[in-house]
Design an enzyme around this catalytic site. Structure first.
Site, PDB file in Angstrom:
ATOM      1  CG  HIS A 235      -2.035  -1.234   1.567  1.00  0.00           C
ATOM      2  ND1 HIS A 235      -3.134  -0.369   0.600  1.00  0.00           N
ATOM      3  CD2 HIS A 235      -2.053  -1.892   2.155  1.00  0.00           C
ATOM      4  CE1 HIS A 235      -4.125  -1.768   0.929  1.00  0.00           C
ATOM      5  NE2 HIS A 235      -3.951  -2.565   1.199  1.00  0.00           N
TER       6      HIS A 235
ATOM      7  CE  LYS B 155      -7.023  12.930  -0.291  1.00  0.00           C
ATOM      8  NZ  LYS B 155      -7.397  12.533  -1.441  1.00  0.00           N
ATOM      9  NE  ARG B 156      -2.731   8.334   6.429  1.00  0.00           N
ATOM     10  CZ  ARG B 156      -0.910   8.234   6.140  1.00  0.00           C
ATOM     11  NH1 ARG B 156      -0.720   8.890   6.364  1.00  0.00           N
ATOM     12  NH2 ARG B 156      -1.171   7.155   4.698  1.00  0.00           N
TER      13      ARG B 156
ATOM     14  CE  LYS C 110      -3.096   9.925   2.638  1.00  0.00           C
ATOM     15  NZ  LYS C 110      -3.180   9.943   1.691  1.00  0.00           N
TER      16      LYS C 110
ATOM     17  CB  THR D 105     -10.817   4.537  -1.816  1.00  0.00           C
ATOM     18  OG1 THR D 105     -10.016   5.330  -0.245  1.00  0.00           O
ATOM     19  CG2 THR D 105      -9.632   2.912  -1.377  1.00  0.00           C
TER      20      THR D 105
ATOM     21  CE  LYS E  59     -14.110   5.285  -0.132  1.00  0.00           C
ATOM     22  NZ  LYS E  59     -13.823   5.443   1.329  1.00  0.00           N
TER      23      LYS E  59
END
Length: 989
Positions: A438, A719-720, A725, A831, A835
């Site tokens: 991952h 998100k985290r 990110k 992911t 969505k």
């Protein structure tokens, strides 16, 4: 039962005969007495003599069941009858009275939730038992998905949706004076995960059940979760989750299903030392106890199991003598040591105690789960257990490297406990286990201290050493010994044990290198500065310790005043300062390498990620075993992420595609493309989005106190929190936007900018300082912008505290723009991007992870692309290190604005400093925010331009939903089942 305790009095309960029909819906039938372990009330308002059982799934050996095809064992035929609202209301009333968790006086929402959940669980248990029995009787191959996280979210609406009972439950609760949505909101999110890893695992379980695959999930039952996030004036603060405080109505503790788990201890050889058996004795022993959670499939009776382990010590480990002597803490040490293993997800590991606890967690998951699988295999095999059949009945999927210890643990059990040879055990293990990678981040590829593992798991280290030795032999066989440099490179890259000497039998393969710290006596004598060491009175020789130059190099030799002590200086013998020895690198166990070696399949989770895995992360292994490597692009369940969380949009999709078939076959979403220009569809589409935005307006007001306009674009990044990110780039883009607004007149602002509500959500790991700085900065910007009367509704910045699945189910349907802006090549898949696209949200992002495939499916014109490409990143970092990077003036402008104090008196030097300089830890803009910033803000201008044309924007939104069909977890699971697990669907009759 007294009806007065309910706020509404329904009609008299239906007669028991109707409730018996209800049980037939769920496959109720007579069972032999040996299967009756736990009795649960059926859907009836009064006691009945007819009960159904919760299947005992213990590890005890039992008689092999007969072939299910025979008439005697044929499963009960299910009918198509569904319970009506009246019978459901009666069952809810029954549970409120006879399965009480609250006082009897009132029927308030929390009590209503638990009673409602218990009636749903009744229905699930019947299908659960039927599924287990059928799989047991057929003795089919079963997949087991091991994950440290399962981010389930709330279960009530998902369960009744999958049972197709949403309308009936809504009506039943209305009869009892409650709204289904309000009752469902009483359920806390299960705190069993944090981010995409756990949410993916939960989507997979939903798809496995829906597609009728024989499979279970295995995880840990965390009492306090990761943490509950609170946002204060100081930024993020963490407090313990309280999700289990009032109990969990979905779980069933299996007190008869528990397994011993050992830590520490010693290893003893077998009696004659020739059978290869080793005995692990002494040490610390705990028990892992099973808690089972039913996972229902959609429009199917198949209900699979999520088994969560909780840890405890035996009562005999409580030191009663110490307790009665007043040493209360000492008396409870064993109990506390065992229980804390399942207290917190990802406990801080900066301390040695934290590292030990994390490793204990991972081993507990692996050991208890494998013992359980093996007990089931032996029971299903009956009297004749053929271990070579194990891989034909069991498939173990390791979700990331956390369950890596499955490999040595399975070897240990097979060799030490079951008596297999090393060759037999290794063959079975490799055919059973598979690994999903991952991450490509080096720091996320787990490594454990060899010394720590030797203490905690001594037998496993022996096994890992043997696996490593076999790997070395394989590498030598592949590359030969002629080119020693190439061989050394391959060994360094591929070995499981890092910085560990070669085994004695192979030590002569490579020439030993001279130590860089050796200083010969001859060299010392030849040196002009060399002097004799000072001889102390006791005859020992003393050399002055080297001193760290940064801390105190001036103290190494005390300076002598030349005028006052020159004679003393000549006569005094100098002390020798030897070169500082190079510290020995730590000996580590590389878990990812062990996964690749020990499994038969390795998969990435997006096409670009899988290529990076093959070409970079595990390139040497790919060249050695190319057949092991696969891609399995992630997916999400369309049930939870469109059908249940966005009913307005779901109805539109059903109406325009002609049926609800799209919920199971998302390929039908592509039918929407035919209507992408239809004005009627546009009108309905925008109305659904507006309705969802109004819900978020109320939610934000309640949770943050900020009022936002539903007419503004909802721009969301949830998100985290992590530097790769790049939430930092998002907020700096907002700061740039705000600065430009402030430089304009009101008319100019309105003409230039589209109104936006910029929403952030996500947790920063408690010890990740830079991520917490980013959270603080976002909230500071929001506090300034949101109170600026000149800006008003033209720009709002909101950080949603404690982001979780339930919050996502509210925000995602309301989203119009979603940001997936990680540094290219660093996000494995993502992911949430799937969505958002499913719900008609447009994406702005880089060519990273699943963004690449989403853009291909929805169309390049319907995705806002910016930023450097993955293959460019290494060169750009090199360019930065060489001092060749020239920052864009707009980037410098925004940094200066932040430092001006526009957002308060907080010092942002550390945060902004990470984007500056050309080298050094925590500097040099490793994640290329500065490089991509110009491209990012220019792309945001294109977003504004598109949003102004609502007809164009709506068409793009429709095409995003239409093109998202590939990203269903149903498709992903079919690929895993066919290509890795080799399992087939099993439809219950």
């Amino acid at each position: 039962m007294a009806a007065s305790q309910f706020s509404a009095t329904p009609t008299r309960p239906e007669p028991l005969t109707q409730c018996n029909s209800v049980t037939r819906l769920f496959g109720f039938g007579s069972r032999s007495s040996r299967s009756k372990v736990l009795s649960i009330r059926t859907l009836s308002s009064r006691p009945s003599r007819r009960w159904f059982s919760v299947k005992n799934v213990s590890g005890e050996t039992k008689q092999k069941l007969k072939d299910p095809i025979t008439e005697e064992e044929a499963p009960t035929t299910h009918t198509s009858f569904k319970p009506d609202a009246a019978s459901i209301a009666s069952s809810i009333k029954y549970h409120a009275e006879f399965t009480p968790l609250f006082s009897p006086e009132r029927f308030e929402p929390p009590k209503a939730f638990f009673a409602t959940a218990q009636t749903v669980r009744d229905a699930l248990i019947i299908n659960w038992n039927a599924t287990y029995d059928y799989h047991e009787n057929l003795n089919v191959k079963q997949a087991y998905y091991l994950s440290m996280e399962f981010l389930q979210g709330r279960a009530l609406l998902n369960a009744i949706g999958n049972l197709e009972l949403t309308g009936a439950y809504a009506e039943a609760l209305r009869k009892l004076g409650h709204k289904l949505e309000h009752v469902a909101s009483q359920e806390p999110d299960a705190a069993l995960g944090n981010g995409g890893l756990g949410r993916l695992a939960s989507c997979f379980l939903d798809s496995l059940a829906t597609l009728n695959y024989p499979a279970w999930g295995y995880g840990l039952r965390y009492k306090y979760g990761l943490f509950k996030q609170q946002i204060t004036k100081d930024g993020q603060e963490e407090v313990a989750e309280d999700w289990l405080e009032m109990g969990n109505p979905w779980e069933i503790v299996r007190n008869d299903v528990s397994y011993p788990v050992k830590f520490y201890g010693n290893i003893l050889s077998g009696s004659d030392g020739s059978d290869g058996k080793r005995h692990w004795v002494g040490g610390e022993d705990i028990m892992a106890v099973a808690y089972d959670v039913p996972i229902p499939g959609y429009k199917t009776k198949t209900t699979i199991n999520l088994r969560l382990w909780s840890t405890k010590a035996l009562s005999e480990d409580f030191d009663l003598h110490a307790f009665n002597s007043g040493e209360h803490t000492k008396a409870c040490e064993a109990l506390a040591s065992a229980e804390k293993i399942c207290y917190v997800l990802y406990p801080g590991d900066e301390s040695m105690e934290g590292k030990v606890l994390r490793l204990k967690q991972q081993y507990t998951l692996c050991s208890a789960s494998l013992q359980d699988m093996i007990a089931r295999f032996e029971r299903r095999s009956g009297a004749n257990v053929h271990w070579e059949e194990f891989p034909k009945k069991v498939a173990v999927q390791m979700n990331d490297t956390h369950p890596t210890l499955c490999i040595p643990e399975l070897m240990r059990i097979l060799i030490d406990l079951k008596g297999l040879s090393w060759k037999e055990a290794w063959n079975i293990t490799q055919r059973t286990v598979a690994y999903t990678n991952h991450t490509v981040l080096p720091e996320a590829l787990e490594k454990w201290s060899l010394e720590l593992m030797q203490k905690l798991l001594p037998r496993h280290v022996e096994i890992i050493e043997m696996i490593d030795e076999e790997l070395i032999q394989t590498i030598v066989s592949e590359y030969g010994t002629a080119d020693s440099e190439l061989l050394e490179k391959k060994l360094k890259e591929m070995r499981i044990l890092e910085n560990v000497d070669l085994p004695a039998a192979l030590a002569d393969l490579l020439k030993p290198k001279e130590s860089p710290v050796v200083v010969t006596s001859e060299e010392l004598e030849k040196s002009e500065d060399a002097v004799e060491p000072v001889v102390e009175e006791d005859g020992s020789e003393e050399a002055v310790e080297p001193v760290d130059e940064e801390e105190g190099s001036e103290e190494a030799v005390e300076p002598v005043d030349e005028e006052e002590g020159s004679e003393e200086k000549v006569t005094q013998k100098k002390k020798v300062v030897l070169p500082e020895p190079v510290p020995e690198p730590p000996k580590m166990v590389r878990m990812a390498n062990l996964c690749v070696v020990g499994g038969h399949a390795v998969n990435g989770v997006a096409e670009i990620h899988s290529e990076i895995v093959k070409e970079d992360v595990f390139n040497a292994f790919f060249k050695l075993w190319p057949e092991k490597f696969q891609n399995k692009t992630n997916g999400v369940t369309p049930r939870r992420w469109i059908s249940f969380c966005n009913p307005d949009l779901s109805k539109i999709i059903t109406d325009w595609t002609g049926s609800e078939e799209w919920v199971l076959n998302t390929e039908n979403l592509a039918e929407l493309r035919k209507f992408a220009d239809n004005e009627d569809l546009h009108t309905q589409w925008r109305a659904a989005k507006r309705s969802n935005k109004m819900k978020v307006v109320s939610f934000l007001k309640e949770k943050t106190g900020y009022s936002v306009s539903p007419d503004a674009m909802f721009d969301i990044q949830v998100k985290r929190i992590h530097e790769y990110k790049r939430q930092l780039m998002n907020i700096l883009g907002i700061v740039y936007r705000y600065k430009k607004m402030k430089e304009m007149s009101a008319a100019e602002r309105s003409a230039k900018f589209v109104p936006r509500v910029c929403i952030f959500g996500g947790k920063a790991f408690s010890t990740y300082v830079q991520a917490k700085r980013i959270v603080k900065f976002i909230t500071d910007v929001g506090a300034t912008v949101n109170h600026d009367p000149e800006i008003g509704d033209l720009l709002k910045v909101v950080f949603v505290p404690d982001y979780n699945v339930s919050v996502a189910e509210l925000l995602i349907p309301a989203s119009e723009l979603s940001q997936h802006i990680s540094t290219a090549g660093m996000e494995a898949s993502g992911t949430s991007n799937m969505k958002f696209a499913m719900n008609g949200c447009l994406l702005i992002g880089t060519l990273d992870g699943a963004n690449v495939e989403i853009r291909e499916e929805v169309g390049q014109d319907n995705f806002f692309l910016f930023g450097a490409k993955a293959h460019e990143i290494a060169g750009l970092r090199k360019e930065r290190a060489e001092g060749k990077f020239v920052p864009d003036p707009r980037f410098e402008e925004v940094k200066e604005f932040v430092r001006s104090g526009a957002f308060g008196r907080n010092n942002y030097d550390e945060l902004i400093g990470s984007l500056e300089g050309n080298e050094g830890f925590g500097r040099a803009d490793y994640f290329l925010v500065g490089k991509d910033f110009p491209s990012y803000i220019e792309c945001q201008e294109k977003v504004d331009e598109a949003y102004r044309e609502q007809k164009i924007w709506t068409k793009m939104s429709i095409l995003n939903t239409a093109g998202s069909y590939k990203f269903s977890s149903d498709r992903t699971i079919r690929e895993y089942a066919k290509d890795i697990w080799n399992i087939e669907p099993v439809q219950l009759p």
